[in-house]
Enzyme design. Structure first.
Site, mmCIF file in Angstrom:
data_model
loop_
_atom_site.group_PDB
_atom_site.id
_atom_site.type_symbol
_atom_site.label_atom_id
_atom_site.label_comp_id
_atom_site.label_asym_id
_atom_site.label_seq_id
_atom_site.Cartn_x
_atom_site.Cartn_y
_atom_site.Cartn_z
ATOM 1 N N PRO A 144 0.802 -1.273 -0.110
ATOM 2 C CA PRO A 144 -0.007 -0.117 -0.073
ATOM 3 C C PRO A 144 0.739 1.363 -0.129
ATOM 4 O O PRO A 144 0.557 2.495 -0.225
ATOM 5 C CB PRO A 144 -0.771 -0.040 1.301
ATOM 6 C CG PRO A 144 -0.651 -1.596 1.782
ATOM 7 C CD PRO A 144 0.692 -2.056 1.103
ATOM 8 N N GLU A 166 2.321 -8.184 8.436
ATOM 9 C CA GLU A 166 1.973 -6.612 8.353
ATOM 10 C C GLU A 166 3.014 -5.724 7.603
ATOM 11 O O GLU A 166 2.913 -4.858 7.455
ATOM 12 C CB GLU A 166 2.306 -6.209 10.087
ATOM 13 C CG GLU A 166 1.297 -6.635 11.082
ATOM 14 C CD GLU A 166 -0.021 -6.271 10.581
ATOM 15 O OE1 GLU A 166 -0.414 -5.335 10.308
ATOM 16 O OE2 GLU A 166 -0.773 -7.157 10.462
ATOM 17 N N ARG A 190 -1.740 -7.981 -21.424
ATOM 18 C CA ARG A 190 -2.512 -7.372 -22.672
ATOM 19 C C ARG A 190 -1.869 -6.268 -23.639
ATOM 20 O O ARG A 190 -2.411 -6.036 -24.582
ATOM 21 C CB ARG A 190 -4.115 -7.173 -22.165
ATOM 22 C CG ARG A 190 -4.137 -6.042 -21.303
ATOM 23 C CD ARG A 190 -5.458 -5.812 -20.650
ATOM 24 N NE ARG A 190 -6.505 -5.378 -21.709
ATOM 25 C CZ ARG A 190 -6.602 -4.162 -22.426
ATOM 26 N NH1 ARG A 190 -5.497 -3.215 -22.131
ATOM 27 N NH2 ARG A 190 -7.457 -4.140 -23.298
ATOM 28 N N ASP A 193 -8.545 0.900 -25.770
ATOM 29 C CA ASP A 193 -8.774 0.876 -24.319
ATOM 30 C C ASP A 193 -9.417 2.539 -23.907
ATOM 31 O O ASP A 193 -8.879 3.459 -24.505
ATOM 32 C CB ASP A 193 -7.511 0.865 -23.550
ATOM 33 C CG ASP A 193 -7.015 -0.415 -23.572
ATOM 34 O OD1 ASP A 193 -7.862 -1.552 -24.239
ATOM 35 O OD2 ASP A 193 -6.069 -0.927 -22.919
HETATM 36 C C1 4G4 Z 1 3.430 -5.223 2.068
HETATM 37 C C2 4G4 Z 1 3.167 -4.324 3.077
HETATM 38 C C3 4G4 Z 1 -0.930 -4.168 -1.539
HETATM 39 C C4 4G4 Z 1 2.335 -5.911 1.428
HETATM 40 C C5 4G4 Z 1 2.175 -4.367 3.899
HETATM 41 C C6 4G4 Z 1 -0.617 -5.326 -0.583
HETATM 42 C C7 4G4 Z 1 -2.454 -3.936 -0.393
HETATM 43 C C8 4G4 Z 1 -1.879 -3.639 -1.444
HETATM 44 C C9 4G4 Z 1 0.933 -6.021 2.342
HETATM 45 C C10 4G4 Z 1 1.016 -5.339 3.532
HETATM 46 C C11 4G4 Z 1 -1.376 -5.254 0.517
HETATM 47 C C12 4G4 Z 1 -2.386 -2.567 -2.373
HETATM 48 C C13 4G4 Z 1 -0.640 -6.555 4.763
HETATM 49 C C14 4G4 Z 1 -1.041 -3.965 4.450
HETATM 50 C C15 4G4 Z 1 -0.002 -7.086 1.634
HETATM 51 N N1 4G4 Z 1 -2.522 -4.729 0.343
HETATM 52 N N2 4G4 Z 1 -3.175 -1.737 -2.203
HETATM 53 N N3 4G4 Z 1 -1.191 -6.174 1.606
HETATM 54 N N4 4G4 Z 1 -0.220 -5.360 4.133
HETATM 55 O O1 4G4 Z 1 -1.612 -2.517 -3.500
#
Ligand code: 4G4
Length: 247
Positions: free
Chosen positions: A87, A114, A152, A167
């Site tokens: 994220p 986490e 794609r 697209d």
């Molecule tokens: C890395 C760090 C990507 C990966 C923390 C991964 C949402 C996305 C993760 C986490 C993800 C996105 C567990 C919060 C795995 N969540 N928005 N989760 N978490 O691309």
């Protein structure tokens, strides 16, 4: 293009990678996808991939050695991009998909728990990438989303009719409405212009629909979309406020 996916859950990928267009792209030899189970690089008999966070707190952290050894096990060209799905990453969009489709090797690391030990980012990750502002249990779904949108775009994957040039985001605008037979369905008819056979008129109608939808639903996209003087006139007709800010 070669794509490597490093995951603790390789089974999650069997569906998306073995169906439809992605399957066909692999069969045609246009892309070569390899899955690596990072758990194979755990050292203990329980194959532990996570550990408690230094500094305390809830949750677990993906251990650096497991990820590092998994990445080192991959035959990697020096220019290969190593992407961590998280994220905290750069938000993935069509432009980013086009950039990545021009690479020769992509390595996706799917984060879990986490998160992942920060030193992996310092040592091997070249870009951290997110599919949007929401949290998932793992990076597998983001990796699948990105792999699908990248594949794609590879030359030869789509036929001419489904070309990426068609697209909705190609021109930076939302798509226009689509209709097929019958001409009338449940009392609703197809816009008459589409039945007219006048291709120039149809193209203008579609462009206008795209502009109108984009203005109503995603006005921020208009900031970056290439607009003709005629586009700007239409937008001003739809929305006098647009005329003030864009003309
Ligand atoms: C890395 C760090 C990507 C990966 C923390 C991964 C949402 C996305 C993760 C986490 C993800 C996105 C567990 C919060 C795995 N969540 N928005 N989760 N978490 O691309």
């Amino acid at each position: 293009m070669r794509i490597d996916i490093l995951t603790l859950f390789p089974g999650m990928f069997t569906g998306p990678l073995t169906e439809s267009i992605v399957k066909r792209a692999q069969a045609k030899g246009l892309v070569d996808i390899h899955l690596t189970d990072m758990r194979d690089f755990a050292h203990d008999k329980h194959r532990t991939a996570d550990d408690r966070p230094f500094g305390g707190g809830v949750g677990m952290v993906l251990r650096p050695a497991v990820v590092f050894d998994a990445v080192q096990s991959i035959p990697r060209e020096p220019q290969a991009k190593v992407l961590l799905t998280s994220p905290q990453g750069r938000v993935f969009d069509q432009k980013y998909a086009v950039e990545l489709s021009e690479e020769t090797q992509l390595v996706f690391i799917c984060g879990h728990y986490e998160g992942i030990d920060e030193r992996i980012k310092d040592l091997v990750v070249t870009e951290e990438v997110s599919i949007g502002d929401y949290v998932l249990t793992g990076g597998e779904l983001p990796a699948m989303v990105m792999v699908d949108s990248i594949i794609r775009l590879l030359p030869g994957v789509l036929g001419k009719a489904e070309s990426p040039l068609q697209d909705s985001f190609y021109e930076g605008l939302l798509d226009y409405p689509h209709y097929t037979r019958p001409e009338e369905f449940q009392g609703l008819s197809v816009p008459t212009v589409l039945l007219s056979g006048n291709h120039a008129e149809i193209a203008r109608w579609r462009r206008k629909q795209s502009l109108y939808r984009t203005l109503v639903r995603r006005p921020e996209l208009l900031d970056k979309a290439p607009l003709t003087p005629e586009d700007r006139r239409w937008l001003a007709e739809f929305d006098p406020a647009f005329a003030r800010s864009y003309n």
